[in-house]
Design an enzyme around this catalytic site. Sequence first.
Site, short mmCIF file in Angstrom:
data_model
loop_
_atom_site.label_atom_id
_atom_site.label_comp_id
_atom_site.label_asym_id
_atom_site.label_seq_id
_atom_site.Cartn_x
_atom_site.Cartn_y
_atom_site.Cartn_z
N GLY A 207 -7.75 -6.91 -4.71
CA GLY A 207 -7.25 -7.08 -3.35
C GLY A 207 -7.80 -6.03 -2.42
N ASN A 208 -7.13 -5.82 -1.30
CA ASN A 208 -7.54 -4.79 -0.35
C ASN A 208 -6.31 -4.28 0.38
OD1 ASN A 208 -7.19 -6.54 2.11
ND2 ASN A 208 -8.82 -7.69 1.09
N TYR A 209 -6.53 -3.36 1.32
CA TYR A 209 -5.42 -2.67 1.98
C TYR A 209 -4.90 -3.38 3.23
CZ TYR A 209 -6.75 1.30 -0.95
OH TYR A 209 -7.04 2.12 -2.01
N SER A 210 -5.37 -4.57 3.54
CA SER A 210 -4.93 -5.24 4.77
C SER A 210 -3.42 -5.45 4.77
CB SER A 210 -5.65 -6.58 4.91
OG SER A 210 -5.15 -7.28 6.02
N ALA A 278 -8.48 -10.48 5.63
CA ALA A 278 -9.45 -9.74 4.81
C ALA A 278 -9.54 -10.45 3.47
CB ALA A 278 -9.00 -8.29 4.65
#
Length: 399
Positions: A207-210, A278
């Site tokens: 995943g990512n930090y969005s 994102a």
Amino acid sequence: MLKGKKIVLGITGSIAAYKACYIIRGLIKAGAEVQVVITPAGKEFITPITLSALTQKPVISDFFSQRDGTWHSHVALGLWADAMLIAPCTASTLGKMANGVADNMLITTYLSMKAPVFIAPAMDLDMYQHPTTQANIQKLQSFGNLMIEPQSGFLASGLEGKGRMEEPEQIVRYLDYYFEEKDLKGKKIMITAGPTYEKIDPVRFIGNYSSGKMGIALAEQCARRGAEVSLIAGPISSSLLSHISSLISVIKVENCEEMYQAATQTFATSDAAILCAAVADFRPETIAGEKIKREKDDLVIRLKPTHDIAAELGSMKKPHQRMVGFALETDNELQNAQSKLERKNLDFIVLNTLRNQGTCFQSDDNQISIISRNGQQDYPRKPKSEVAKDIIDQLVTLL
């Protein structure tokens, strides 16, 4: 858009009367001027002194304020106001309003009101569902009054409400939306927001930090300007989604495949798409059925590309449709954004960068540049709610 607006707040004899304090606070914070008119029964639940302290105005309850001939003009209030809000509004007051029973200052003010009237019903479920109450609600709606009811949208039109008064935050938001310029009225806008999670096993993911904050701000801005908004939301915090306007249709997804399916289906009937999510560029080739154990010193996970949602929608785009993309870059920012603009058939692209500390992921602020085929416009650092306005102002010029 409540700044400078004059609001008459009518308060009736309901246990929910205490919530009027929060409504007043919200209206004043938004820049409105508030004049309270309260029924005799309303004063049994909350004191005029409390309300006057919040509004910095004497509370109006009776026709005559003293025995020297001084009186309150309901006609003057009707001409003064930009809107009248009755919250909470009891079944008794609904009946009096619907049938012109002008036996107190609130009802006479209502009957003299030249501005729009918003009503937030408050009563128990049985009273709300009674045919008499429903007939009065429908009669008032036929007069042009605007009902604010929980879970039934801004302008309620049926029996969906549950009797409980809508929360103060939402009531203030509804009034704010009402006064916003409706330059997107009749337009359907699709927005993607948040991250995607691509599973490795039942407990791990890529995943990512969005946070989804930018996408939510864009959805709110479009809704308040009259658009029909579909927000395709990745795994965004429930605390953020719980405060979103009921005018926004939220489609929850988890991974790129689900977002792709929802986006391609929704975009087909949309006037514009804002691709703020994102989305993961890669996902594991295989997903383990059970949690992967730590048994050796290294682990190799093979990845394969996910759908390029922007490129797919760009190939689908019809002449009347518009597309806005986002680019988060760490180097060669302008060159990479311009390349993405062309490759994905976007109308303009919003560029931000991790070089600007305190913006982008998880932050309440952002600092962007809008890049189109006509050039580049840079903006200073702002709260994401204000950044959303800049972006939608640009989109409006293309629709």
